[in-house]
Design a protein around this motif. Structure first.
Motif, PDB file in Angstrom:
ATOM      1  N   ARG A 249     -11.156  29.594 -20.190  1.00  0.00           N
ATOM      2  CA  ARG A 249     -11.201  30.155 -19.176  1.00  0.00           C
ATOM      3  C   ARG A 249     -10.883  31.723 -18.944  1.00  0.00           C
ATOM      4  NH1 ARG A 249      -8.261  25.918 -15.954  1.00  0.00           N
ATOM      5  NH2 ARG A 249      -8.202  23.890 -16.647  1.00  0.00           N
ATOM      6  N   TYR A 250     -10.950  32.312 -18.061  1.00  0.00           N
ATOM      7  CA  TYR A 250     -10.910  33.372 -17.849  1.00  0.00           C
ATOM      8  C   TYR A 250      -9.737  34.464 -16.637  1.00  0.00           C
ATOM      9  CZ  TYR A 250     -12.855  38.494 -18.296  1.00  0.00           C
ATOM     10  OH  TYR A 250     -13.227  39.915 -17.761  1.00  0.00           O
ATOM     11  N   ALA A 251      -9.359  34.950 -16.956  1.00  0.00           N
ATOM     12  CA  ALA A 251      -8.680  36.166 -15.716  1.00  0.00           C
ATOM     13  C   ALA A 251      -8.618  37.269 -16.494  1.00  0.00           C
ATOM     14  CB  ALA A 251      -7.521  34.675 -16.423  1.00  0.00           C
ATOM     15  N   SER A 458      -4.460  26.300 -20.354  1.00  0.00           N
ATOM     16  CA  SER A 458      -5.293  25.957 -18.650  1.00  0.00           C
ATOM     17  C   SER A 458      -4.062  26.884 -17.885  1.00  0.00           C
ATOM     18  CB  SER A 458      -4.103  24.522 -17.963  1.00  0.00           C
ATOM     19  OG  SER A 458      -3.073  24.959 -18.969  1.00  0.00           O
ATOM     20  N   ASP A 459      -2.866  27.789 -18.227  1.00  0.00           N
ATOM     21  CA  ASP A 459      -2.302  29.012 -17.483  1.00  0.00           C
ATOM     22  C   ASP A 459      -2.382  30.014 -17.579  1.00  0.00           C
ATOM     23  OD1 ASP A 459      -0.981  28.599 -20.176  1.00  0.00           O
ATOM     24  OD2 ASP A 459       1.100  28.165 -19.183  1.00  0.00           O
ATOM     25  N   VAL A 460      -3.514  30.954 -18.639  1.00  0.00           N
ATOM     26  CA  VAL A 460      -3.492  32.215 -18.308  1.00  0.00           C
ATOM     27  C   VAL A 460      -3.683  32.755 -17.129  1.00  0.00           C
ATOM     28  CG1 VAL A 460      -6.168  31.977 -17.525  1.00  0.00           C
ATOM     29  CG2 VAL A 460      -5.586  33.032 -19.682  1.00  0.00           C
ATOM     30  N   ASP A 461      -4.157  31.968 -16.301  1.00  0.00           N
ATOM     31  CA  ASP A 461      -3.650  33.079 -14.905  1.00  0.00           C
ATOM     32  C   ASP A 461      -2.614  32.953 -15.311  1.00  0.00           C
ATOM     33  OD1 ASP A 461      -5.998  32.518 -13.900  1.00  0.00           O
ATOM     34  OD2 ASP A 461      -5.319  31.299 -12.869  1.00  0.00           O
ATOM     35  N   VAL A 462      -1.253  32.939 -14.789  1.00  0.00           N
ATOM     36  CA  VAL A 462       0.181  33.068 -15.539  1.00  0.00           C
ATOM     37  C   VAL A 462       0.372  34.417 -16.365  1.00  0.00           C
ATOM     38  CG1 VAL A 462       2.164  32.391 -16.757  1.00  0.00           C
ATOM     39  CG2 VAL A 462       1.230  30.827 -15.044  1.00  0.00           C
ATOM     40  N   VAL A 463      -0.191  34.211 -17.292  1.00  0.00           N
ATOM     41  CA  VAL A 463      -0.186  36.397 -18.205  1.00  0.00           C
ATOM     42  C   VAL A 463      -1.137  36.953 -17.307  1.00  0.00           C
ATOM     43  CG1 VAL A 463      -0.887  36.865 -20.206  1.00  0.00           C
ATOM     44  CG2 VAL A 463      -0.991  34.230 -20.611  1.00  0.00           C
ATOM     45  N   ALA A 464      -1.718  36.764 -16.759  1.00  0.00           N
ATOM     46  CA  ALA A 464      -2.328  37.491 -16.064  1.00  0.00           C
ATOM     47  C   ALA A 464      -1.697  38.226 -14.808  1.00  0.00           C
ATOM     48  CB  ALA A 464      -4.168  37.381 -15.752  1.00  0.00           C
TER      49      ALA A 464
END
Length: 479
Positions: A249-251, A458-464
């Motif tokens: 996944r990439y964010a 799966s929640d890498v968008d949260v870190v971003a």
């Protein structure tokens, strides 16, 4: 004449069979008035290949593993195989671009060809998901390919300082004859006879587990490893360390460089300390969002390759702070930093990190990427690759994630006359590490690229999203 892979490069090459070992970048451009075509990109890349000769070479393994693999010219080199064309479905949003990047980074590179790919991604909207006027270039380069000394990243050499650069010298490249298996085997046996201890050691390194062999890599990285004085304890247990798959996944996050400069002045620290504090705040919020127990003593240990530039002026390197154009000889200096995610005060987090980085400054690992000083372009593309290489010479049990920071120019850059407007790096994932964070400063902004395992993170968008919130929290603290 063939060149043999180092033990570290060979371990990268073999590890590709189980996990992607390539990094790269995502560059977003504003279309010039006359447009930008696939043929234009082909012409730019083909004209710059003489600056990166290894991009026309492939890896050949030696029969029976008698020695480390070698680099050989690819007699069937096909630039249209490596430079590809893609398009986003309408409306072309940045979110769809990040999804495409994740898919591209999940795909293995063909080991029978030169280990890189580039994609012209068309159909990117103007910023609101509608219209046209932008495109992206996504690059992938294998970790064994870019060392900053013998080989640069292709993303560096295609970038120009002006919209209309001087045309490069004509390239008359002719591939050297490819050696046969018998020739490679005979050369390996000759080396074993002349230097049996080195030959056996090299084979052992190439076939051993990556985490062990990378720590004993040859050359400058091995010599620099002896200079490191850091904690020998294993990194703390947290969700950042888990078995990973091939899927990614990439964010991304984009923040103003001016905010970091203001915080540097307020707290009398380095911009890199501010960056790590922002990352710390984001990781703190992410752990809490997962219901993890975060006490005052909770830490996340980061491997931090810091990119700086040596200058003739002994007082410092302005490029390291993103204030001016980086100049001189590039270096990558790495250290282990305990990020105080359990500390509730952002100002105290910054104080802890500034103290830690200052204490380790004299003991970090420095690897000179001297070739970069000879060429214009966008050096962060190479610096991120070198930073990831430095990180692999530590045992992965010693840290939870890698955070690479490569300062970039603060004036616009171009590819084929098209203006570069955004630049997001992509750092490879190491085994059992679910997240890597890379950032680059460019033309007034700081760009974060987060590469993560698709299943474990799966929640890498949260870190971003928390990166932006963490910067705002630090900026507003105490006002």
């Amino acid at each position: 004449m063939t060149a043999r892979l180092s033990a570290q490069d060979a371990s990268f090459f073999f590890l590709e069979r189980s996990t992607p070992m390539h990094g790269g970048s995502v560059a977003i451009f504003r279309c010039p008035r006359g447009g930008f075509t696939y043929e234009a990109l082909l012409n730019v890349v083909e004209s710059r290949l003489p600056a990166v000769p290894r991009y026309r070479q492939k890896v050949r393994e030696v029969t029976l593993g008698l020695s480390l693999p070698v680099w050989v010219d690819d007699p069937d080199f096909d630039i249209e195989y490596h430079v590809r064309r893609s398009a986003l479905p309408s409306p072309g949003s940045e979110a769809r671009l990040w999804d495409l990047v994740a898919r591209l980074m999940s795909r293995p590179l063909d080991p029978a060809r030169p280990l890189w790919e580039m994609y012209l991604v068309e159909g990117l909207g103007k910023g609101d998901g509608n219209g046209s006027g932008r495109f992206a270039i996504v690059t992938k380069s294998h970790s064994s390919l870019v060392d900053g000394v013998e080989a640069l990243d292709i993303g560096q050499v295609i970038v120009d300082e002006t919209r209309t650069p001087e045309p490069p010298a004509e390239d008359l490249w002719m591939p050297a004859p490819e050696p046969s298996d018998a020739t490679l085997a005979a050369a390996a046996l000759g080396e074993l006879v002349m230097r049996p201890a080195e030959g056996v050691s090299a084979v052992r390194h190439a076939l051993a587990d990556f985490a062990t062999s990378a720590g004993r890599a040859l050359g400058a990285l091995e010599k620099a490893a002896r200079l490191v004085h850091t904690a020998t304890n294993s990194a703390p247990d947290n969700p950042l360390n888990a078995p990973i798959s091939r899927s990614r996944r990439y964010a991304t996050a984009r923040t103003p460089l001016a905010d970091y400069r203001a915080l540097r002045e307020r707290y009398d620290c380095e911009i890199h300390d501010v960056v790590l504090t922002v990352v710390t705040g984001a990781l703190r919020g992410w752990l809490q969002s997962r219901g993890e127990l975060v006490g005052e003593s909770t830490i996340v240990r980061a491997m931090v390759p810091i990119s700086v530039y040596d200058t003739e002026d002994a007082d410092g390197a302005p490029g390291a702070e993103g204030d001016d154009e980086p100049a001189g000889r590039a270096r990558v200096s790495s250290c282990l930093v305990d990020l105080p995610v359990g500390e509730p005060s952002p100002a105290v987090r910054l104080s802890h990190i500034a103290h830690a980085t200052a204490s380790s400054a004299g003991h970090g690992r420095r690897v000179t990427a001297r070739t970069m000083a000879r060429l214009p372009g966008f050096a962060p593309a190479t610096l991120h690759a070198v930073g990831a290489r430095v990180a692999t010479s530590f045992s992965q049990r010693m840290f939870n994630l890698v955070v690479t920071n490569a300062p970039g120019p603060q004036r616009a850059r171009y590819v084929g006359g098209a203006q570069l407007t955004q630049m997001y790096p992509v750092a490879p994932l190491l085994p059992n590490q679910t997240l890597s964070i890379a950032l680059t400063s460019y033309d007034g902004d700081v760009y974060y690229g987060l590469n993560a395992d698709r299943d474990a993170m799966s929640d890498v968008d949260v870190v971003a999203s928390l990166l932006t919130e963490s910067l705002e929290e630090l900026s507003e603290y105490g006002r």
